[in-house]
Write a protein that holds these residues in place. Structure first.
Motif, PDB file in Angstrom:
ATOM      1  N   ALA A  13     -50.884 -13.142  28.776  1.00 14.78           N
ATOM      2  CA  ALA A  13     -51.181 -14.017  29.911  1.00 14.78           C
ATOM      3  C   ALA A  13     -50.352 -15.299  29.822  1.00 14.78           C
ATOM      4  O   ALA A  13     -49.776 -15.738  30.825  1.00 14.78           O
ATOM      5  CB  ALA A  13     -52.671 -14.329  29.969  1.00 14.78           C
ATOM      6  N   TYR A  46     -50.709 -12.559  40.183  1.00 16.29           N
ATOM      7  CA  TYR A  46     -51.378 -12.818  38.913  1.00 16.29           C
ATOM      8  C   TYR A  46     -51.262 -11.576  38.046  1.00 16.29           C
ATOM      9  O   TYR A  46     -51.104 -10.467  38.549  1.00 16.29           O
ATOM     10  CB  TYR A  46     -52.862 -13.139  39.131  1.00 16.29           C
ATOM     11  CG  TYR A  46     -53.081 -14.369  39.974  1.00 16.29           C
ATOM     12  CD1 TYR A  46     -52.876 -15.641  39.439  1.00 16.29           C
ATOM     13  CD2 TYR A  46     -53.481 -14.269  41.298  1.00 16.29           C
ATOM     14  CE1 TYR A  46     -53.068 -16.773  40.199  1.00 16.29           C
ATOM     15  CE2 TYR A  46     -53.683 -15.404  42.075  1.00 16.29           C
ATOM     16  CZ  TYR A  46     -53.471 -16.652  41.516  1.00 16.29           C
ATOM     17  OH  TYR A  46     -53.659 -17.773  42.278  1.00 16.29           O
ATOM     18  N   THR A  48     -52.760  -8.611  35.898  1.00 16.94           N
ATOM     19  CA  THR A  48     -54.023  -7.881  35.980  1.00 16.94           C
ATOM     20  C   THR A  48     -54.241  -7.058  34.722  1.00 16.94           C
ATOM     21  O   THR A  48     -53.313  -6.799  33.952  1.00 16.94           O
ATOM     22  CB  THR A  48     -54.032  -6.931  37.192  1.00 16.94           C
ATOM     23  OG1 THR A  48     -53.055  -5.902  36.977  1.00 16.94           O
ATOM     24  CG2 THR A  48     -53.743  -7.667  38.488  1.00 16.94           C
ATOM     25  N   SER A  49     -55.487  -6.620  34.538  1.00 17.96           N
ATOM     26  CA  SER A  49     -55.784  -5.765  33.384  1.00 17.96           C
ATOM     27  C   SER A  49     -55.083  -4.414  33.513  1.00 17.96           C
ATOM     28  O   SER A  49     -54.794  -3.777  32.502  1.00 17.96           O
ATOM     29  CB  SER A  49     -57.295  -5.605  33.199  1.00 17.96           C
ATOM     30  OG  SER A  49     -57.914  -5.136  34.359  1.00 17.96           O
ATOM     31  N   VAL A  68     -61.116  -9.001  28.432  1.00 16.96           N
ATOM     32  CA  VAL A  68     -60.783 -10.019  29.438  1.00 16.96           C
ATOM     33  C   VAL A  68     -62.066 -10.717  29.880  1.00 16.96           C
ATOM     34  O   VAL A  68     -62.111 -11.944  29.994  1.00 16.96           O
ATOM     35  CB  VAL A  68     -60.033  -9.400  30.645  1.00 16.96           C
ATOM     36  CG1 VAL A  68     -59.973 -10.384  31.808  1.00 16.96           C
ATOM     37  CG2 VAL A  68     -58.628  -8.975  30.248  1.00 16.96           C
ATOM     38  N   ILE A  72     -62.979 -14.735  29.580  1.00 17.61           N
ATOM     39  CA  ILE A  72     -63.440 -15.538  30.716  1.00 17.61           C
ATOM     40  C   ILE A  72     -64.745 -16.240  30.349  1.00 17.61           C
ATOM     41  O   ILE A  72     -64.917 -17.442  30.586  1.00 17.61           O
ATOM     42  CB  ILE A  72     -63.606 -14.665  31.973  1.00 17.61           C
ATOM     43  CG1 ILE A  72     -62.237 -14.199  32.469  1.00 17.61           C
ATOM     44  CG2 ILE A  72     -64.344 -15.422  33.077  1.00 17.61           C
ATOM     45  CD1 ILE A  72     -62.296 -13.130  33.561  1.00 17.61           C
ATOM     46  N   ILE A  77     -59.726 -18.317  29.651  1.00 15.81           N
ATOM     47  CA  ILE A  77     -58.956 -17.971  30.845  1.00 15.81           C
ATOM     48  C   ILE A  77     -59.878 -17.993  32.062  1.00 15.81           C
ATOM     49  O   ILE A  77     -61.096 -17.944  31.924  1.00 15.81           O
ATOM     50  CB  ILE A  77     -58.291 -16.570  30.739  1.00 15.81           C
ATOM     51  CG1 ILE A  77     -59.344 -15.476  30.553  1.00 15.81           C
ATOM     52  CG2 ILE A  77     -57.229 -16.532  29.658  1.00 15.81           C
ATOM     53  CD1 ILE A  77     -58.797 -14.061  30.553  1.00 15.81           C
ATOM     54  N   ARG A  78     -59.256 -18.061  33.240  1.00 18.83           N
ATOM     55  CA  ARG A  78     -59.983 -17.870  34.493  1.00 18.83           C
ATOM     56  C   ARG A  78     -59.517 -16.558  35.075  1.00 18.83           C
ATOM     57  O   ARG A  78     -58.350 -16.183  34.949  1.00 18.83           O
ATOM     58  CB  ARG A  78     -59.656 -18.979  35.491  1.00 18.83           C
ATOM     59  CG  ARG A  78     -60.407 -20.224  35.258  1.00 18.83           C
ATOM     60  CD  ARG A  78     -60.442 -21.106  36.487  1.00 18.83           C
ATOM     61  NE  ARG A  78     -61.174 -22.304  36.165  1.00 18.83           N
ATOM     62  CZ  ARG A  78     -60.666 -23.521  36.208  1.00 18.83           C
ATOM     63  NH1 ARG A  78     -59.441 -23.719  36.618  1.00 18.83           N
ATOM     64  NH2 ARG A  78     -61.401 -24.555  35.869  1.00 18.83           N
ATOM     65  N   GLY A  79     -60.424 -15.878  35.737  1.00 19.80           N
ATOM     66  CA  GLY A  79     -60.049 -14.606  36.326  1.00 19.80           C
ATOM     67  C   GLY A  79     -61.058 -14.144  37.352  1.00 19.80           C
ATOM     68  O   GLY A  79     -62.147 -14.710  37.481  1.00 19.80           O
ATOM     69  N   TYR A  91     -59.501  -6.678  36.264  1.00 24.44           N
ATOM     70  CA  TYR A  91     -59.512  -8.135  36.307  1.00 24.44           C
ATOM     71  C   TYR A  91     -58.135  -8.654  36.670  1.00 24.44           C
ATOM     72  O   TYR A  91     -57.116  -8.090  36.287  1.00 24.44           O
ATOM     73  CB  TYR A  91     -59.933  -8.725  34.959  1.00 24.44           C
ATOM     74  CG  TYR A  91     -61.416  -8.664  34.731  1.00 24.44           C
ATOM     75  CD1 TYR A  91     -62.239  -9.692  35.154  1.00 24.44           C
ATOM     76  CD2 TYR A  91     -61.997  -7.561  34.126  1.00 24.44           C
ATOM     77  CE1 TYR A  91     -63.615  -9.636  34.960  1.00 24.44           C
ATOM     78  CE2 TYR A  91     -63.362  -7.490  33.935  1.00 24.44           C
ATOM     79  CZ  TYR A  91     -64.158  -8.530  34.362  1.00 24.44           C
ATOM     80  OH  TYR A  91     -65.518  -8.471  34.180  1.00 24.44           O
ATOM     81  N   ILE A  93     -56.141 -12.085  36.074  1.00 23.38           N
ATOM     82  CA  ILE A  93     -56.170 -13.332  35.311  1.00 23.38           C
ATOM     83  C   ILE A  93     -55.422 -14.387  36.119  1.00 23.38           C
ATOM     84  O   ILE A  93     -54.241 -14.216  36.427  1.00 23.38           O
ATOM     85  CB  ILE A  93     -55.540 -13.154  33.919  1.00 23.38           C
ATOM     86  CG1 ILE A  93     -56.315 -12.095  33.124  1.00 23.38           C
ATOM     87  CG2 ILE A  93     -55.504 -14.485  33.162  1.00 23.38           C
ATOM     88  CD1 ILE A  93     -55.674 -11.704  31.813  1.00 23.38           C
ATOM     89  N   CYS A  96     -54.627 -19.637  32.398  1.00 23.75           N
ATOM     90  CA  CYS A  96     -54.990 -19.863  30.992  1.00 23.75           C
ATOM     91  C   CYS A  96     -55.465 -21.308  30.888  1.00 23.75           C
ATOM     92  O   CYS A  96     -54.820 -22.213  31.410  1.00 23.75           O
ATOM     93  CB  CYS A  96     -53.787 -19.646  30.088  1.00 23.75           C
ATOM     94  SG  CYS A  96     -53.271 -17.931  29.969  1.00 23.75           S
TER      95      CYS A  96
END
Length: 107
Positions: A13, A46, A48-49, A68, A72, A77-79, A91, A93, A96
């Protein structure tokens, strides 16, 4: 939950976001009675997973999603959780919230 996997996810990330903001064109199809309209929008991209699954080949999407989610919850991290009509989720992401040194200290 694997601390090693969380570290790898966080590093990927950070690597993604170090490239700056990335934008991509997306087609938005609006169905109508007689015809559908297609518009093109530029949206921020962004990581992604799903993309992480392609990068971190030793782990399944379920393992990646789980870790993930943990990152969070811990505030690293934000997601966003994205649900698909097929019943699958992944997810996205979006940010960070600390650097690698802070992450390793708090992990």
């Amino acid at each position: 939950m694997s601390l090693e996997l969380q570290k790898e996810i966080f590093q990927e990330a950070l690597k993604f976001f170090s490239q700056g903001e990335i934008y991509e064109e997306k087609e938005i199809i609006t169905p109508g009675c007689f015809s559908s309209s297609v518009e093109t929008e530029i949206k921020r991209k962004y990581i992604t997973s799903v993309e992480l699954e392609n990068i971190l080949k030793n782990y399944s999407i379920d393992e990646i999603n789980e870790d993930v989610e943990k990152l969070i919850e811990k505030g690293f991290i934000r997601g966003n959780r994205i649900g698909l009509t097929t019943g699958n989720t992944f997810y996205e992401i979006t940010e960070c919230l600390c650097d690698l040194d802070e992450f390793l200290e708090d992990l």
